[in-house]
Scaffold this motif. Sequence first.
Motif, PDB file in Angstrom:
ATOM      1  N   ARG A 157      20.833  -9.324  17.802  1.00 16.10           N
ATOM      2  CA  ARG A 157      19.535  -9.195  18.463  1.00 16.10           C
ATOM      3  C   ARG A 157      18.461  -8.742  17.468  1.00 16.10           C
ATOM      4  O   ARG A 157      17.311  -9.173  17.528  1.00 16.10           O
ATOM      5  CB  ARG A 157      19.632  -8.204  19.618  1.00 16.10           C
ATOM      6  N   ARG A 207      17.426 -11.792  15.521  1.00 15.61           N
ATOM      7  CA  ARG A 207      16.518 -12.636  16.291  1.00 15.61           C
ATOM      8  C   ARG A 207      15.125 -12.000  16.378  1.00 15.61           C
ATOM      9  O   ARG A 207      14.112 -12.691  16.269  1.00 15.61           O
ATOM     10  CB  ARG A 207      17.079 -12.834  17.705  1.00 15.61           C
ATOM     11  N   GLY A 208      15.076 -10.696  16.581  1.00 22.97           N
ATOM     12  CA  GLY A 208      13.789 -10.015  16.645  1.00 22.97           C
ATOM     13  C   GLY A 208      13.029 -10.096  15.336  1.00 22.97           C
ATOM     14  O   GLY A 208      11.806 -10.296  15.311  1.00 22.97           O
ATOM     15  N   TYR A 217      11.520 -13.470  15.205  1.00 21.59           N
ATOM     16  CA  TYR A 217      10.335 -13.554  16.063  1.00 21.59           C
ATOM     17  C   TYR A 217       9.116 -12.923  15.367  1.00 21.59           C
ATOM     18  O   TYR A 217       8.003 -13.450  15.435  1.00 21.59           O
ATOM     19  CB  TYR A 217      10.595 -12.830  17.376  1.00 21.59           C
ATOM     20  N   CYS A 240      16.421  -5.341  22.929  1.00 23.15           N
ATOM     21  CA  CYS A 240      16.463  -6.799  23.014  1.00 23.15           C
ATOM     22  C   CYS A 240      15.677  -7.364  21.842  1.00 23.15           C
ATOM     23  O   CYS A 240      14.995  -6.638  21.109  1.00 23.15           O
ATOM     24  CB  CYS A 240      15.862  -7.275  24.341  1.00 23.15           C
ATOM     25  N   LYS A 241      15.756  -8.670  21.636  1.00 23.07           N
ATOM     26  CA  LYS A 241      15.102  -9.269  20.469  1.00 23.07           C
ATOM     27  C   LYS A 241      13.577  -9.158  20.536  1.00 23.07           C
ATOM     28  O   LYS A 241      12.897  -9.057  19.509  1.00 23.07           O
ATOM     29  CB  LYS A 241      15.511 -10.736  20.325  1.00 23.07           C
TER      30      LYS A 241
END
Length: 431
Positions: free
Chosen positions: A58, A61-62, A65, A160-161
């Motif tokens: 996660r 992924r973050g 982003y 979370c991401k």
Amino acid sequence: PTPSMAAPSRDGELRRTFPAFAPLPSAEPEPEEAPLAETWWGHAWVAALEEGALDAKRLARGRGYAQQGKVDAITVTPGLVLAYVRGSRPRPYRVQVRVRTLGGAEWERFLDTAADRAGHIAALLDKEMPHALAEGDIPLLPGPGDLDPRCSCPDRGHPCKHAAALCYQTARLLDADPFVLLLLRGRGEREVLDALSRRSATRAARAAQEREPAPLPGVRATDALAPRPLPPLPAPLPVPPHPEQPPAYPAAPGGPDPFALDQLATDAAARAHALLVTGEDPVAELTLWQDAVRLAAARPGAGLTAATRALYASLAAASGRTSAELARAVAAWRQGGLDGLAVLEEPWDPPAGRFDRARPLLLAADLPAFRPWRNRLTHPRGHVQLRLGRDGLWYAYESEPGRDDWWPRGTPDADPVGALTGLGSTLSADP
């Protein structure tokens, strides 16, 4: 439209809104390894995030982003960072990260520590965060588990991401301005700096009181006030023989007219020179309109060129007149200066004497009987006029017959017949 947390109009001492960061360029082959913080305190923030995370995937992924610019504008208030983050769904998620604010006693200890060394205040003003200040008795930077991320997405990961992306971008905010960290802990930049300034002044005053007073250099008051002869004033510098030429002003697109600037500078130099020589400003008593006429009349050349029309339009607008009124006034100024302008604009009732003797003199010169009105004598055909000025001179004017459109002509003269000399109009008594 995409929702946004940004509301810069609501910003104040305890609320700051920062625009979204642009996407970072990819760093192949492993862009996720590119650092998202540059300063030591930015890295400490990232470390608090990563060491308290439960899922490395996660975080990755973050990070992606954040690098891709999916975090919208960020709003920071005491204890809270908020933003919208775009994910896989069309509607962005509302994300916030909470941090504990410092209590009043903690802030007092932190401010005392910062004020102990002048270098701490200087570093903050340079947007630097000293290690000793951030990691002292009151630690400013969060540790593992101190960040409390929350997101409107259904993922219950910690974080979370989307929340991870906001944390990574917050590290970039801290890089640029460590006062963001102080705001998160509960105090705005102005409040912190004012408190440090007061502490520094108090400590400096206390230190000055504790020092032994040094003997003051000087003389006794009785000696200073004793009467004594004053030395003569230095001789004044010699007056320049003439005003200097102004510098050359280059033309620039959309800029002022270089010739007009040169004219204004030349006029100012001439006035300053006259003030040095005589102690008086020759135009100090002029009204705005009179000075505008004087400046326009001083422009060399005759006729309304494009540059002259631009100058007339500017001066006329500044004095609330039209360009046509200014052109007529310029002709009167060139005929007789300030007195000539008064003759143009100010009818008056002259006393008996010079005005009454003018009509017989005109008749004796084989001219018709001019019609009198106040200080004016007008040819019966209405094309020539004489005006008596308060200076005792006669000023000639001409107009198209039948039109009340008088323009100054010729040179003023104490003799009314002499003032008509040189006029091209027919002056005989023929009907």
